[in-house]
Scaffold this motif. Structure first.
Motif, PDB file in Angstrom:
ATOM      1  N   GLU A 160      65.820  33.034 -22.825  1.00  0.00           N
ATOM      2  CA  GLU A 160      65.490  31.527 -22.669  1.00  0.00           C
ATOM      3  C   GLU A 160      66.575  30.771 -22.535  1.00  0.00           C
ATOM      4  O   GLU A 160      67.364  30.764 -21.874  1.00  0.00           O
ATOM      5  CB  GLU A 160      64.395  31.217 -23.918  1.00  0.00           C
ATOM      6  N   MET A 161      66.857  29.984 -23.746  1.00  0.00           N
ATOM      7  CA  MET A 161      68.214  29.185 -23.810  1.00  0.00           C
ATOM      8  C   MET A 161      69.109  30.294 -24.748  1.00  0.00           C
ATOM      9  O   MET A 161      70.214  29.692 -25.186  1.00  0.00           O
ATOM     10  CB  MET A 161      68.181  27.939 -24.235  1.00  0.00           C
ATOM     11  N   PHE A 213      63.907  35.583 -17.038  1.00  0.00           N
ATOM     12  CA  PHE A 213      64.464  34.373 -17.778  1.00  0.00           C
ATOM     13  C   PHE A 213      63.503  33.223 -17.604  1.00  0.00           C
ATOM     14  O   PHE A 213      63.465  32.708 -16.211  1.00  0.00           O
ATOM     15  CB  PHE A 213      66.102  34.256 -17.120  1.00  0.00           C
ATOM     16  N   MET A 255      63.498  29.497 -17.370  1.00  0.00           N
ATOM     17  CA  MET A 255      64.710  28.786 -16.972  1.00  0.00           C
ATOM     18  C   MET A 255      64.735  27.351 -17.771  1.00  0.00           C
ATOM     19  O   MET A 255      65.835  26.758 -17.701  1.00  0.00           O
ATOM     20  CB  MET A 255      64.493  28.270 -15.515  1.00  0.00           C
ATOM     21  N   TYR A 269      69.930  20.500 -15.517  1.00  0.00           N
ATOM     22  CA  TYR A 269      70.663  21.402 -14.548  1.00  0.00           C
ATOM     23  C   TYR A 269      71.735  20.801 -13.810  1.00  0.00           C
ATOM     24  O   TYR A 269      72.507  21.529 -13.195  1.00  0.00           O
ATOM     25  CB  TYR A 269      69.939  22.189 -13.875  1.00  0.00           C
ATOM     26  N   ARG A 307      73.845  25.574 -16.450  1.00  0.00           N
ATOM     27  CA  ARG A 307      73.562  26.788 -15.451  1.00  0.00           C
ATOM     28  C   ARG A 307      74.557  27.781 -15.722  1.00  0.00           C
ATOM     29  O   ARG A 307      73.891  28.893 -15.542  1.00  0.00           O
ATOM     30  CB  ARG A 307      74.256  26.115 -14.053  1.00  0.00           C
ATOM     31  N   TYR A 361      72.834  30.277 -18.347  1.00  0.00           N
ATOM     32  CA  TYR A 361      71.711  31.441 -17.503  1.00  0.00           C
ATOM     33  C   TYR A 361      72.633  32.436 -16.756  1.00  0.00           C
ATOM     34  O   TYR A 361      72.281  33.394 -16.669  1.00  0.00           O
ATOM     35  CB  TYR A 361      70.825  30.655 -16.903  1.00  0.00           C
ATOM     36  N   LEU A 388      63.421  34.709 -12.020  1.00  0.00           N
ATOM     37  CA  LEU A 388      63.820  33.267 -12.704  1.00  0.00           C
ATOM     38  C   LEU A 388      62.436  32.578 -12.494  1.00  0.00           C
ATOM     39  O   LEU A 388      61.668  32.211 -11.644  1.00  0.00           O
ATOM     40  CB  LEU A 388      64.798  32.552 -11.622  1.00  0.00           C
TER      41      LEU A 388
END
Length: 400
Positions: free
Chosen positions: A50-51, A112, A114, A156, A162, A165, A183
């Motif tokens: 995730e983050m 993932f 986003m 983003y 960005r 990720y 994604l």
């Protein structure tokens, strides 16, 4: 592997392995996929980030496993969480899971999320990454959906977001024997301030190109191509507010598979013109069946039961006998429009959350997993009971 048509792509948020009863052995990893054998499921999509690195032992980014160990040592490893139990023993479960997939002839994709907003439920909790906590100025403060719940997303526009990720994706693609990466832009479908999103759409397109380059490099090192799945919401307005120029993505041959979701089961949904646009560019198209809900509501944020403090997902009480009828109905609706296959999102949550039906109620577990052997084909759906809900005020039940 690329452009292979699967009947069903099956998304698991990795919760399946967080509810494993003792004894906790490496062999128990197989419980994540043994019920998928001999069904229509051909590809397992496994949420890993995730983050932060949510369900793999990361080295390049913040690791949930290490943070849990640091912040809650008294409860580490978590009870019945086989991933953290094995991690404490120095064992990385991911290669074991991939091996089980290979034995079951399932493709394995890492997913993932986003811009997931689970973390706002407890801003100082285990799911709130350090990156998110330290970058509050990057939040999408314009968003008012869910009474501002979704403004926990990050912008983003900032390269730092960005790159977080990209670092995760590069680490996973290089470290594990995966078949591809997903994604997931549906959790949640905001990447920029809504008023700026469409003007900044090229930023997201360039980001996806960078992901494509990472997968091309990793695939070259593995001696085979890795594929890219992008999961996005239906609806021109949603895509515009998210800065998602999916036509540009497909024109530039960036994704191999386009998944589209209404975020809740909507029996009125039409998959055109997206199906034709995808095929025009050699992209496979999969519409998404969701775990919920019984409602038709085109504004996903309005289905939250308490908009002041909503749950991270709309999760009403579920009646197993009704769930399977709705899932069959949603599959029937999609398959009648000739997609390349069906995608299912969070179905394992139905199987594992609240009471763990698999271990406490095997009969209900068998009932709930039965659709997985039917929803990939109109022939196997024929003659099964289905329940279609078009409007909350006027449910229509159809049996065939």
């Amino acid at each position: 592997m690329k452009n292979k048509k699967w009947r069903v792509i099956y998304n698991d948020d990795s919760d399946t392995l967080r509810r494993i009863p003792p004894p906790h052995t490496e062999e128990k990893i197989g419980l994540a996929i043994d019920y998928l054998k001999n069904t229509h499921v051909d590809c397992l999509v496994w949420c890993v980030g995730e983050m932060q690195a949510y369900s793999y032992p990361a080295e390049k980014v913040e690791s949930y496993f290490e943070k849990l160990k640091r912040l809650d040592p008294a409860n580490f490893p978590r009870q019945n969480d086989l991933m953290t139990i094995l991690y404490q023993r120095g064992i990385d479960y991911m290669p074991l899971l991939i091996k089980e997939c290979r034995k079951a002839k399932l493709s394995f994709v890492t997913s993932f999320r986003m811009n997931d907003t689970h973390l706002k439920s407890n801003p100082t909790g285990i799911y709130a990454s350090r990156f998110w906590q330290n970058h509050q100025h990057m939040r999408l403060w314009e968003i008012t959906d869910g009474k501002t719940y979704y403004n926990a997303c990050l912008d983003y526009s900032y390269p730092e977001v960005r790159n977080l990720y990209l670092d995760m994706i590069e680490e996973v693609a290089g470290k594990y024997d995966i078949d591809g990466v997903e994604l997931d832009f549906c959790r949640n479908p905001y990447l920029f301030q809504p008023s700026e999103a469409w003007s900044k759409r090229k930023i997201l397109t360039d980001f996806i190109r960078n992901v494509r380059n990472i997968l091309n490099k990793a695939g070259k090192e593995k001696g085979r191509e890795l594929f890219l799945i992008t999961r996005v919401p239906f609806g021109e307005e949603r895509l515009k507010k998210g800065g998602m120029d999916i036509e540009a993505w497909m024109n530039k041959k960036l994704p191999d598979i386009l998944v589209m979701s209404n975020m809740s089961n909507n029996y009125n949904i039409k998959i055109e013109p997206w199906l034709t646009k995808a095929h025009k560019n050699g992209v496979l198209f999969y519409p998404s069946i969701e775990a919920d809900s019984s409602k038709y509501n085109p504004n996903f944020s309005q289905i939250i039961t308490n908009p002041v403090a909503p749950w991270h997902s709309y999760n009403p009480p579920k009646t197993p006998e009704l769930i399977v009828k709705k899932i069959r109905a949603m599959a029937q609706n999609f398959l009648g429009q000739n997609p390349d296959g069906i995608y299912t999102f969070n179905y394992p949550c139905i199987l594992n959350e609240r009471e763990n039906n698999r271990y406490n109620d095997p009969g209900t577990f068998r009932l709930l997993t039965e659709p997985l052997s039917r929803i990939g084909n109109l022939t196997t759906l024929k003659g099964t009971a289905k329940y279609y809900t078009y409007w909350p005020e006027c449910p229509i039940s159809v049996e065939t």
